[in-house]
Design a protein around this motif. Structure first.
Motif, PDB file in Angstrom:
ATOM      1  N   SER A   1     -58.428  18.255 -49.690  1.00 48.15           N
ATOM      2  CA  SER A   1     -59.098  19.438 -50.195  1.00 48.15           C
ATOM      3  C   SER A   1     -60.514  19.078 -50.625  1.00 48.15           C
ATOM      4  O   SER A   1     -60.709  18.124 -51.377  1.00 48.15           O
ATOM      5  N   PHE A   2     -61.479  19.836 -50.127  1.00 50.27           N
ATOM      6  CA  PHE A   2     -62.873  19.641 -50.490  1.00 50.27           C
ATOM      7  C   PHE A   2     -63.386  20.938 -51.118  1.00 50.27           C
ATOM      8  O   PHE A   2     -64.150  21.688 -50.512  1.00 50.27           O
ATOM      9  N   GLY A   3     -62.894  21.192 -52.336  1.00 48.16           N
ATOM     10  CA  GLY A   3     -63.309  22.364 -53.092  1.00 48.16           C
ATOM     11  C   GLY A   3     -63.116  23.648 -52.324  1.00 48.16           C
ATOM     12  O   GLY A   3     -62.050  23.909 -51.774  1.00 48.16           O
ATOM     13  N   ARG A   4     -64.166  24.447 -52.287  1.00 51.75           N
ATOM     14  CA  ARG A   4     -64.112  25.738 -51.601  1.00 51.75           C
ATOM     15  C   ARG A   4     -64.592  25.638 -50.153  1.00 51.75           C
ATOM     16  O   ARG A   4     -64.869  26.650 -49.515  1.00 51.75           O
ATOM     17  N   LYS A   5     -64.695  24.394 -49.645  1.00 49.66           N
ATOM     18  CA  LYS A   5     -65.233  24.207 -48.298  1.00 49.66           C
ATOM     19  C   LYS A   5     -64.159  24.017 -47.226  1.00 49.66           C
ATOM     20  O   LYS A   5     -64.263  24.576 -46.143  1.00 49.66           O
ATOM     21  N   TYR A   6     -63.129  23.225 -47.520  1.00 51.46           N
ATOM     22  CA  TYR A   6     -62.159  22.860 -46.486  1.00 51.46           C
ATOM     23  C   TYR A   6     -60.863  22.414 -47.132  1.00 51.46           C
ATOM     24  O   TYR A   6     -60.884  21.684 -48.123  1.00 51.46           O
ATOM     25  N   VAL A   7     -59.754  22.866 -46.571  1.00 47.58           N
ATOM     26  CA  VAL A   7     -58.430  22.425 -47.019  1.00 47.58           C
ATOM     27  C   VAL A   7     -57.590  22.129 -45.788  1.00 47.58           C
ATOM     28  O   VAL A   7     -57.563  22.910 -44.836  1.00 47.58           O
ATOM     29  N   GLU A   8     -56.925  20.984 -45.814  1.00 48.11           N
ATOM     30  CA  GLU A   8     -55.980  20.636 -44.751  1.00 48.11           C
ATOM     31  C   GLU A   8     -54.626  20.416 -45.390  1.00 48.11           C
ATOM     32  O   GLU A   8     -54.513  19.773 -46.433  1.00 48.11           O
ATOM     33  N   PHE A   9     -53.601  20.960 -44.765  1.00 44.70           N
ATOM     34  CA  PHE A   9     -52.249  20.842 -45.294  1.00 44.70           C
ATOM     35  C   PHE A   9     -51.492  19.738 -44.567  1.00 44.70           C
ATOM     36  O   PHE A   9     -51.839  19.374 -43.437  1.00 44.70           O
ATOM     37  N   GLU A  10     -50.472  19.190 -45.228  1.00 45.06           N
ATOM     38  CA  GLU A  10     -49.680  18.127 -44.610  1.00 45.06           C
ATOM     39  C   GLU A  10     -49.074  18.632 -43.319  1.00 45.06           C
ATOM     40  O   GLU A  10     -48.592  19.768 -43.243  1.00 45.06           O
ATOM     41  N   ALA A  11     -49.099  17.771 -42.331  1.00 45.07           N
ATOM     42  CA  ALA A  11     -48.556  18.141 -41.027  1.00 45.07           C
ATOM     43  C   ALA A  11     -47.046  18.253 -41.123  1.00 45.07           C
ATOM     44  O   ALA A  11     -46.366  17.333 -41.554  1.00 45.07           O
ATOM     45  N   GLY A  12     -46.557  19.389 -40.743  1.00 39.92           N
ATOM     46  CA  GLY A  12     -45.118  19.603 -40.632  1.00 39.92           C
ATOM     47  C   GLY A  12     -44.896  20.245 -39.270  1.00 39.92           C
ATOM     48  O   GLY A  12     -45.509  21.247 -38.950  1.00 39.92           O
ATOM     49  N   GLY A  13     -44.084  19.659 -38.452  1.00 39.40           N
ATOM     50  CA  GLY A  13     -43.881  20.209 -37.117  1.00 39.40           C
ATOM     51  C   GLY A  13     -44.973  19.764 -36.162  1.00 39.40           C
ATOM     52  O   GLY A  13     -45.638  18.750 -36.358  1.00 39.40           O
ATOM     53  N   ALA A  14     -45.210  20.565 -35.156  1.00 37.03           N
ATOM     54  CA  ALA A  14     -46.101  20.185 -34.054  1.00 37.03           C
ATOM     55  C   ALA A  14     -47.568  20.411 -34.352  1.00 37.03           C
ATOM     56  O   ALA A  14     -48.430  19.842 -33.691  1.00 37.03           O
TER      57      ALA A  14
END
Length: 199
Positions: free
Chosen positions: A141-154
């Protein structure tokens, strides 16, 4: 953990879209196509990224996509972060092809190491909170710029502003109507705050 199993792209001509995607990317059951007459124009608000081993693999996907009828948005080239390209499928979906490695490593062509769905949203912080409430776990998470969630599935989910998503892909941010996208997951169906459909 919430798993994203596939993406369903809605297209005005589903048969032609299936033919294109089989020839261009060959993603099998991770990418589905359905017929749709829903109105849409311009940028649909998202990009799908194929993250690959090296520059030669980027080229292999780029060449097959262009040969199948994709429009070149950004030709394959080196950058500070690696090597990549952007194409637009005939149905209007924007695809980025990317590797952190600028030189060939001998990796097999047309093999994607990961697929990332990047949603362009109005409010990154609010969308992050919404998806955490749906069972997704934040990986970066980079504040209000970018969020990536844990990979689940494909498929991995990431969010950033619509404007940044369009800029990174090399397209204009203007667009309206249906996203023509359904995220296929193991959670009960819902529609997120920006109108992205999950099933």
């Amino acid at each position: 953990m919430t798993n994203i199993d596939a993406l369903t792209i809605a297209a005005s001509d589903a048969d032609a879209a299936r033919t294109f995607y089989d020839a261009a990317f060959g993603l099998g059951d991770r990418l589905r196509v359905e017929q749709s007459a829903e109105a849409t124009s311009g940028f649909r608000g998202f990009a799908v990224s194929l993250v690959v081993a090296d520059s030669a693999v980027v080229d292999s996907f780029f060449d097959s996509a262009v040969a199948a009828g994709a429009r070149v948005v950004k030709p394959a080239s080196k950058s500070l972060w690696g090597y990549g390209a952007t194409v637009e499928a005939p149905d209007g979906t924007v695809w980025t092809l990317a590797s952190s490695k600028k030189k060939p490593t001998g990796a097999p062509p047309r093999v994607a190491d990961s697929i990332v769905l990047l949603l362009g949203v109005d409010d990154v912080a609010a969308t992050k909170e919404f998806y955490v409430g749906k069972g997704l776990t934040v990986a970066k998470s980079f504040g209000r710029k970018y969020v990536e969630f844990e990979a689940g599935g494909a498929i991995t989910l990431a969010v950033q502003s619509r404007k940044a998503t369009a800029k990174n892909a090399g397209v204009g941010a203007e667009g309206s109507g249906s996203h023509r996208l359904t995220v296929v997951s193991d959670v009960d169906g819902f529609v997120d705050p920006d109108g992205y459909v999950w099933a």
